[in-house]
Design an enzyme around this catalytic site. Structure first.
Site, short mmCIF file in Angstrom:
data_model
loop_
_atom_site.label_atom_id
_atom_site.label_comp_id
_atom_site.label_asym_id
_atom_site.label_seq_id
_atom_site.Cartn_x
_atom_site.Cartn_y
_atom_site.Cartn_z
N HIS A 103 -7.44 4.91 19.54
CA HIS A 103 -6.68 5.79 20.27
C HIS A 103 -7.28 5.90 21.88
O HIS A 103 -6.62 5.89 22.79
CB HIS A 103 -6.57 6.95 19.71
CG HIS A 103 -6.34 6.79 18.36
ND1 HIS A 103 -5.08 5.98 17.80
CD2 HIS A 103 -6.59 7.54 17.08
CE1 HIS A 103 -5.31 5.87 16.40
NE2 HIS A 103 -5.98 6.87 16.02
N GLY B 211 0.86 -1.26 0.09
CA GLY B 211 -0.10 0.00 -0.03
C GLY B 211 0.82 1.15 -0.06
O GLY B 211 0.53 2.20 0.56
N HIS C 20 -1.01 4.58 16.37
CA HIS C 20 0.24 5.61 16.51
C HIS C 20 0.30 6.65 17.85
O HIS C 20 1.06 7.12 18.08
CB HIS C 20 0.23 6.40 15.21
CG HIS C 20 -0.84 7.46 15.08
ND1 HIS C 20 -2.09 7.29 14.78
CD2 HIS C 20 -0.59 8.65 15.40
CE1 HIS C 20 -2.81 8.45 14.77
NE2 HIS C 20 -2.06 9.36 15.42
N ARG D 83 -0.37 -0.82 -6.41
CA ARG D 83 -1.40 -1.52 -7.26
C ARG D 83 -1.05 -0.65 -8.72
O ARG D 83 -1.66 -1.20 -9.77
CB ARG D 83 -2.64 -1.49 -6.76
CG ARG D 83 -3.09 -2.38 -5.89
CD ARG D 83 -4.50 -2.71 -5.79
NE ARG D 83 -4.55 -3.62 -4.69
CZ ARG D 83 -5.65 -4.46 -4.71
NH1 ARG D 83 -6.34 -4.73 -5.93
NH2 ARG D 83 -5.92 -5.29 -3.78
N LYS E 97 -4.32 0.09 11.65
CA LYS E 97 -5.80 0.20 12.10
C LYS E 97 -6.77 0.62 10.75
O LYS E 97 -6.31 1.28 9.87
CB LYS E 97 -6.15 1.06 13.19
CG LYS E 97 -6.08 2.41 12.86
CD LYS E 97 -6.27 3.40 13.90
CE LYS E 97 -7.44 4.45 13.92
NZ LYS E 97 -7.96 5.29 12.72
N LYS F 37 2.99 8.43 20.73
CA LYS F 37 3.02 9.51 21.30
C LYS F 37 3.93 9.66 22.71
O LYS F 37 3.43 9.04 23.62
CB LYS F 37 1.94 10.27 21.34
CG LYS F 37 1.27 10.35 20.06
CD LYS F 37 0.15 11.20 20.28
CE LYS F 37 -0.86 11.36 18.90
NZ LYS F 37 -0.36 12.08 17.92
N GLU G 163 -10.51 17.30 16.99
CA GLU G 163 -9.72 17.77 15.54
C GLU G 163 -10.39 19.04 14.89
O GLU G 163 -11.69 19.28 14.97
CB GLU G 163 -9.79 16.53 14.79
CG GLU G 163 -9.06 15.37 15.50
CD GLU G 163 -9.04 14.45 14.31
OE1 GLU G 163 -7.87 14.51 13.26
OE2 GLU G 163 -9.63 13.41 14.36
C1 BG6 Z 1 -6.38 8.55 12.89
C2 BG6 Z 1 -7.80 8.78 12.15
O1 BG6 Z 1 -6.12 7.38 13.39
O2 BG6 Z 1 -5.97 9.40 13.85
C3 BG6 Z 1 -7.76 10.13 11.72
O3 BG6 Z 1 -7.98 7.90 11.36
C4 BG6 Z 1 -7.18 11.27 12.74
O4 BG6 Z 1 -9.10 10.57 11.26
C5 BG6 Z 1 -6.03 10.92 13.32
O5 BG6 Z 1 -7.38 12.55 11.97
C6 BG6 Z 1 -5.49 11.80 14.33
O6 BG6 Z 1 -4.23 11.65 14.75
P1 BG6 Z 1 -3.56 12.76 15.32
O7 BG6 Z 1 -2.18 11.99 15.80
O8 BG6 Z 1 -3.27 13.60 14.42
O9 BG6 Z 1 -4.13 13.10 16.68
#
Ligand code: BG6
Length: 464
Positions: free
Chosen positions: A240, A18, A178, A52, A148, A182, A216
């Site tokens: 998360h 990917g 991820h 792809r 994920k 952090k 966000e």
């Molecule tokens: C991702 C989500 O896992 O995390 C996104 O799919 C989201 O929609 C992002 O924007 C937020 O990550 P961060 O590190 O910017 O808070």
């Protein structure tokens, strides 16, 4: 940085499935580049990029010119990347890959950054081809990183776990979240278990409630189709927020080792109960590309949860997460019970401990203090603030750190199969409860739905 030398005696082939996708463009390749410029890793890994679409190597690498800053080493880094067109789900194509990889017989990391719909097939093809087995079993490793979402509900996550565990052992599997890369999230462990003054009051006798916010300021951008199938609950809460919550509330692990930590986190995930929710959608969401004009999908959700165990049983946990709000901010607030005595006049706010995850990184403790004066004893709110930037230099990105963890075989910051399934068990319940509810509409760039305060005020509490 000191790394176990043995790991690097052999090179590592990092195979990205990917590689033409958005994640690879924004996060993965810039992190690999940073890794490459780190002297501990330089010349230690090769990148095989699979996508792809037809592309020459130079067209492929030039995609990253905007996310990888122009530095001297960039061309050298690009030379380490080999791009191949590949249909991942076809065994015949993976046999070709195996032939190439077997020529050098390095350690291997397969990074799956794919649409969830083709996970099962791709993993099955990897296993059928024998790519799950290390090239030389005793001197090299083979690991797999999975992005994920891991499944789209409990049933599909069980199926996916079954598929992958039929060929890979849990030790080889790195399910990435991820947020676990952090720094301020990782610091929750040390904050709790190294500072005696807090661990002793980390329970329902001293804490009134816990709040987690992942806010966000952007809308769904070009991810309309993905988002409309998932929503805020699955996109951010399922992974998360539940991961943060489990670290924040878990029992002390017997040792700081992955097996004990994952066990304690999993115990929390099994014990969370859902009490109520507030579902909302930003105005204009239904006009976004690839979003259904009838969509009831939540772009914002607030939840009230509890944890059924001796430490936490009665205290509420409130969370909120959403898109297109008035700020981008992630923080955790631990609100302590108020001091019952009214010896003094002035503020009587509770003590609040805040883990600042982003954009500011730090920890804040809200206290009460005497306002300087000659004879009055009047209280004011005061803050003690620890900022990462006052103590430490530039931090590595989440992806870079998690890639290093995977190379080192450290699974502390990756989720185990049962953690994923228990998270889905809870999320399926919530999803069932909210799926037919029409969302409340909120204004873009606002704090969210207008009844957000009411949601918590009915428990005589406030969002902090
Ligand atoms: C991702 C989500 O896992 O995390 C996104 O799919 C989201 O929609 C992002 O924007 C937020 O990550 P961060 O590190 O910017 O808070």
């Amino acid at each position: 940085m000191e790394f176990n030398k043995e790991i690097f005696e052999k090179s590592i082939d990092i195979v990205i499935f990917g590689a033409t996708g958005d994640l690879a463009h924004r996060k993965l390749f810039p992190s690999l580049y940073n890794l490459y410029t780190d002297s501990s890793f330089k010349d230690k890994f090769n990148i095989i990029a699979l996508g792809r679409i037809d592309s020459s190597n130079s067209d492929f690498t030039s995609r990253f010119n905007d996310t990888i800053p122009q530095k001297k080493e960039r061309d050298d880094f690009y030379n380490r990347i080999k791009y191949f067109k590949c249909d991942f789900t076809k065994k015949s194509e993976l046999i070709r890959l195996k032939v190439e990889l077997d020529k050098v017989c390095n350690s291997r990391i397969f990074y799956l950054a794919l649409p969830p719909a083709i996970y099962n097939e791709t993993i099955s093809s990897l296993i059928d081809t024998g790519l799950n087995i290390p090239c030389k079993e005793h001197s090299t490793f083979t690991r797999i990183i999975l992005e994920k979402p891991f499944g789209h509900n409990l049933e599909s996550s069980i199926e996916l776990n079954k598929t992958i565990l039929s060929g890979f052992s849990e030790k080889q599997i790195f399910r990435i979240d991820h947020y676990l890369g952090k720094e301020p999230v990782q610091n929750i462990f040390s904050f709790r278990f190294a500072n005696n003054i807090f661990e002793n009051i980390w329970n329902k006798d001293y804490i009134d409630n816990i709040q987690i916010k992942v806010l966000e300021d952007m809308g769904v951008e070009d991810r309309g189709a993905f988002y409309d199938a998932n929503g805020a609950l699955i996109d951010v809460f399922q992974n998360h927020i539940l991961q943060i919550l489990s670290i924040l509330t878990m029992e002390k692990p017997h040792e700081f080792k992955e097996e004990y930590i994952r066990e304690e986190k999993n115990n929390i995930l099994k014990s969370i109960i859902y009490e109520s929710s507030l579902k909302a959608q930003y105005k204009g969401y239904k006009e976004e590309n690839n979003v259904s004009s009838e969509s009831k999908r939540e772009t914002f959700i607030a939840l009230k949860l509890k944890i059924q165990n001796d430490r936490w049983s009665s205290i509420p946990i409130y969370v909120q997460t959403g898109k297109y709000l008035n700020e981008k901010r992630t923080e955790i607030s631990v609100i302590f019970k108020k001091n019952g005595s009214r010896l003094f006049k002035g503020s009587n706010k509770p003590n609040i401990l805040k883990f600042l995850i982003q954009p500011d990184l730090g920890i804040e403790l809200n206290l009460l203090g005497k306002i300087p004066s000659v004879s009055d004893y009047i209280l004011s709110d005061i803050d003690m603030l620890y900022k990462y930037s006052d103590y430490f230099g530039e931090l590595k990105s989440e992806y870079e750190k998690l890639l290093i963890d995977c190379i080192l075989g450290n699974q502390i910051n990756f989720t185990r199969s049962d953690e994923i399934e228990n998270a889905w068990r809870l999320v399926d319940k919530i999803e069932n409860d909210i799926k037919n509810i029409s969302p409340i509409i909120y204004e873009p760039r606002s704090k969210g739905p207008s009844n957000l305060d009411e949601f918590i005020k009915k428990d005589s509490r406030n969002w902090e």
